[in-house]
Design an enzyme around this catalytic site. Structure first.
Site, PDB file in Angstrom:
ATOM      1  N   HIS A  94      -5.559   5.205   6.045  1.00 39.45           N
ATOM      2  CA  HIS A  94      -4.809   5.949   5.459  1.00 39.45           C
ATOM      3  C   HIS A  94      -3.419   6.357   5.609  1.00 39.45           C
ATOM      4  O   HIS A  94      -2.970   7.406   5.152  1.00 39.45           O
ATOM      5  CB  HIS A  94      -5.577   7.099   5.080  1.00 39.45           C
ATOM      6  N   GLU A 139       0.970   5.634   0.104  1.00 38.53           N
ATOM      7  CA  GLU A 139       0.234   7.213   0.337  1.00 38.53           C
ATOM      8  C   GLU A 139       1.064   8.012  -0.872  1.00 38.53           C
ATOM      9  O   GLU A 139       2.278   7.746  -0.845  1.00 38.53           O
ATOM     10  CB  GLU A 139       0.342   7.602   1.559  1.00 38.53           C
ATOM     11  N   ASP A 181       0.865  -1.186   0.140  1.00 35.37           N
ATOM     12  CA  ASP A 181      -0.107  -0.117  -0.038  1.00 35.37           C
ATOM     13  C   ASP A 181       1.030   1.268  -0.031  1.00 35.37           C
ATOM     14  O   ASP A 181       1.969   1.253   0.672  1.00 35.37           O
ATOM     15  CB  ASP A 181      -0.779   0.112   1.156  1.00 35.37           C
ATOM     16  N   ASP A 224      -2.912   0.146   6.093  1.00 34.79           N
ATOM     17  CA  ASP A 224      -3.686  -0.376   5.266  1.00 34.79           C
ATOM     18  C   ASP A 224      -3.219  -1.590   4.448  1.00 34.79           C
ATOM     19  O   ASP A 224      -3.989  -2.528   4.157  1.00 34.79           O
ATOM     20  CB  ASP A 224      -3.648   0.722   4.092  1.00 34.79           C
TER      21      ASP A 224
END
Length: 188
Positions: free
Chosen positions: A166, A28, A26, A171
């Site tokens: 998030h 960001e 994952d 995540d």
């Protein structure tokens, strides 16, 4: 241009599931455009035989400002990532961590697209292996049990051990939990 990863069936993997190593990833980012926006955090969880075999987590300095909207969503701001390494510095370690694992993500096309763009910019090969979208599996296996197939909805509905926030590693851990639940459902 790199092709969009195709969801392969478990049978197409050609290896019994208990022998497959998955790497749940994952990211960001500063936005949704993989050519213009940059990675701000990476979280990855390697799982084998239903157990966590290791984690990888790092903040990444995107080399550009993080918008207020992204800061509100992720809690990441310019100050938090100011001393973090640049993506070019961490790509080698991430590629080594992933190895020949099957790459998994809830909407893994987003994450792999960003990683491939970063590899192109750094003149590195990488991230061309098998990928599994847990959102696609959820739509096939549990869609009639939930109002939507967002990771947060699925984590809450199925009482997963980890909850998405998030933030990349949170995540990825929630997605790994979801992957195990979906594999159990598919086996049934």
């Amino acid at each position: 241009a790199a092709s969009t990863p195709r969801q392969r069936s478990f049978d197409e993997l050609g290896t019994p599931l208990h022998e497959v190593t998955f790497c749940v990833i994952d990211l960001e980012t500063t936005g949704t455009n993989r050519e213009l926006d940059m990675i701000t955090e990476i979280g990855a969880v390697k799982v084998h035989g239903g157990r966590c075999a290791g984690t990888f987590q790092t903040l990444v300095n995107p080399g550009r400002a993080i918008s207020a909207q992204i800061t509100m969503l992720t809690g990441l701001c310019d100050t938090v990532v100011a001393n973090a390494p640049r993506i070019e510095t961490v790509l080698g370690s991430l590629i080594d961590f992933v190895g020949d694992s099957v790459i998994v993500g809830h909407n893994v096309g987003f994450d792999v697209g960003f990683l491939r763009a970063a590899c192109r910019r750094a003149d590195r090969p990488g991230f061309d292996g098998t990928v599994i979208y847990t959102v696609a599996l959820a739509r096939r296996l549990v869609r009639n049990e939930v109002p939507d197939c967002k990771l947060a909805t699925l984590a809450a509905r199925f009482h997963l051990d980890h909850r998405p926030s998030h933030r990349a590693l949170d995540d990825a851990l929630a997605t790994a939990d979801l992957l195990h639940l979906l594999i159990e459902r598919a086996a049934g």
